[in-house]
Design a protein around this motif. Structure first.
Motif, short mmCIF file in Angstrom:
data_model
loop_
_atom_site.label_atom_id
_atom_site.label_comp_id
_atom_site.label_asym_id
_atom_site.label_seq_id
_atom_site.Cartn_x
_atom_site.Cartn_y
_atom_site.Cartn_z
N CYS A 1 50.61 52.69 44.55
CA CYS A 1 51.55 52.84 43.32
C CYS A 1 51.59 54.43 43.30
N CYS B 1 46.50 54.98 43.75
CA CYS B 1 46.93 54.51 42.15
C CYS B 1 47.40 55.52 41.38
N CYS C 1 42.90 49.62 41.24
CA CYS C 1 42.29 48.19 40.83
C CYS C 1 42.10 47.16 41.90
FE1 SF4 Z 1 46.53 48.83 40.42
FE2 SF4 Z 1 48.64 50.47 40.91
FE3 SF4 Z 1 48.05 49.99 38.40
FE4 SF4 Z 1 46.63 51.58 39.82
S1 SF4 Z 1 48.85 51.78 39.28
S2 SF4 Z 1 45.73 50.26 38.72
S3 SF4 Z 1 46.63 50.60 42.06
S4 SF4 Z 1 48.39 48.24 39.79
#
Ligand code: SF4
Ligand code: 5AD
Length: 438
Positions: free
Chosen positions: A81, A47, A11
């Motif tokens: 993440c 992610c 994101c």
């Molecule tokens: Fe953003 Fe982490 Fe969610 Fe992926 S998992 S969309 S990098 S906050």
């Protein structure tokens, strides 16, 4: 000079973090390599929101492993993440990883590289307890005139499908003074548009006795900042004071990204979104009443466990009723450890795919209609560079966040007036008017 390459998987917060990783590496004296193949330090900023980025990461790890065989000494660093979610298993799953870190422990990469890999064990991972704002690290911004600004980290919501709260931890806000100092600095560097980032920007400041509305007003007062955007707000926390600030602050753009997720109150309850279809629609009406030219975009999940065809049709109805200017649509993807992944009535893949196709069709038709309504108007456009589809044209975005491809002669970072002559479901087309706005 040693060179790095960073890949962004997620994101806008993930993109923000990548700019900080680059800044950190440049401070350590590394330069940017044009490709992974030419880098001494390969960084994968992962992610894990859905299965797809996990799969993409696995493919990248295949390439990284090959790079290590071809060029011994290449460092493979994995952040973001997915790394955080898999911190216990990451090095076992991917033996080629040298160093790993989470979204709150980016500085660990600097410590590890700074120590030359000495004294810090191979296969080390920053500890979750030292979580700090990535925004405090050095930065290498992709654009001179636009910037991401982190206002908080973590998320206190408990959406049953979402892995993020488990990965990014409890919500912590940055002090308003710190956020404003960063924005003032950005304005002094020539930045004209800032996007405030948080997992739930609307609950910003509650831990500090401050509020998102106050923050918006303070940002609006910074000279030189002509556009303020923010993402993402949670509809449950979108209060009157924020609506009023949006309406009254000249720099706050006429756009809200308002994740719907589902149009069925029954499914919303199972998702633990804490609003109903009716309450969401009421919020949309309030926003539109206060900000007449508002653009609305959203996120929608198709095929959440237990979703019936009737529930799904309610989602389609809400898309039509709201009339979104754009929407990100996702097939529900079970994430290990989340409440929804353990729900018994998972929707079969084939049905999920059928629903997403129907959803995309409605979203595109509705958005195309909204964009067609802009034809004949004059929009203020912030120029971003050459058009992606036709290098003879320029590309930029309106305050309502729609991409415009247009003929003109402005430089990147300029604000110009564009007469809108055509529209698709995702873009506008037009011609620059003779005089630049500023
Ligand atoms: Fe953003 Fe982490 Fe969610 Fe992926 S998992 S969309 S990098 S906050
Ligand atoms: N499956 C599908 N989509 C998801 N999102 C979050 N978690 C999942 C999941 N498990 C979507 C939501 C959110 C956006 C960032 O990603 O729509 O708003």
């Amino acid at each position: 000079m040693r060179r790095y390459h960073v890949t962004t998987f997620g994101c806008q917060m993930n993109a923000h973090d990548s700019e900080r990783i680059k800044g950190l590496l440049e401070e350590l004296g590394l330069g940017e390599a044009p490709s992974q193949e030419q880098a001494d330090v390969i960084v994968l900023n992962t992610c894990t929101i859905r299965e797809k980025p996990d799969t993409r990461f696995a493919a990248h790890m295949g390439n990284a492993a090959k790079a290590k065989r071809d060029r011994p000494g290449t460092v493979v660093a994995v952040g973001g993440c997915y790394a955080e979610a898999q911190r216990e298993r990451l090095f076992a799953l991917y033996p080629d990883v040298d160093v790993a870190f989470g979204p709150g422990t980016i500085s660990h990469l600097g410590d590890w590289l700074g120590a030359g890999g000495e004294g810090v064990a191979r296969g080390s991972f920053g500890t979750g307890e030292e979580r700090t704002f990535a925004a405090r690290l050095p930065v290498r911004r992709e654009r001179r005139f636009q910037a991401w600004v982190q206002v908080s980290m973590g998320c206190n919501s408990v959406c049953s499908y979402c892995i993020v709260p488990a990965v990014r931890g409890r919500e912590t806000s940055r002090r308003p003074g710190e956020v404003l100092a960063e924005i003032e600095q950005l304005a002094a560097e020539g930045v004209r548009e800032v996007t405030l980032l948080g997992q739930n920007v609307n609950s910003y400041g509650r831990d500090l006795g401050s509020s998102f509305a106050e923050l918006l007003r303070a940002c609006d007062a910074v000279p030189g900042i002509e556009r303020i955007r923010f993402t993402s707000p949670h509809p449950k926390d979108f209060r009157q004071d924020v609506i009023a600030a949006m309406a009254e602050c000249a720099a706050v753009c006429e756009h809200a990204h308002l994740p719907l997720q589902s149009g069925s109150s029954r499914i919303l309850k199972a998702m633990r979104r804490t609003y109903s279809r009716e309450r969401y629609l009421r919020l949309v009406a309030e926003l539109r009443a206060a900000i007449p030219d508002l653009a609305l975009t959203t996120d929608i999940i198709a095929g959440f466990p237990g979703e019936t065809d009737a529930d799904f049709r309610e989602t389609l109805e809400v898309v039509e009723e709201v009339g979104y200017d754009g929407a990100f649509t996702f097939v529900y993807s079970p994430r290990a450890g989340t409440e929804a992944a353990a729900m018994p009535d998972q929707v079969p893949d084939k049905l999920k795919r059928e629903r997403i196709e129907r959803l995309v069709e409605v979203v595109q038709r509705v958005a195309a209609g909204r964009n067609a309504g802009r034809v004949g108007m004059v929009e203020e456009v912030l120029v971003e560079g050459p058009s992606r589809t036709d290098s003879g044209l320029l590309r930029g975005r309106t305050r309502r966040n729609t991409t415009v491809n247009f003929s003109g002669d402005a430089a990147s970072g300029e604000l110009v007036s564009v007469a809108i002559e055509g529209a698709t479901s995702t873009t506008l087309a037009g011609m620059q008017l003779a005089l630049a706005v500023a």
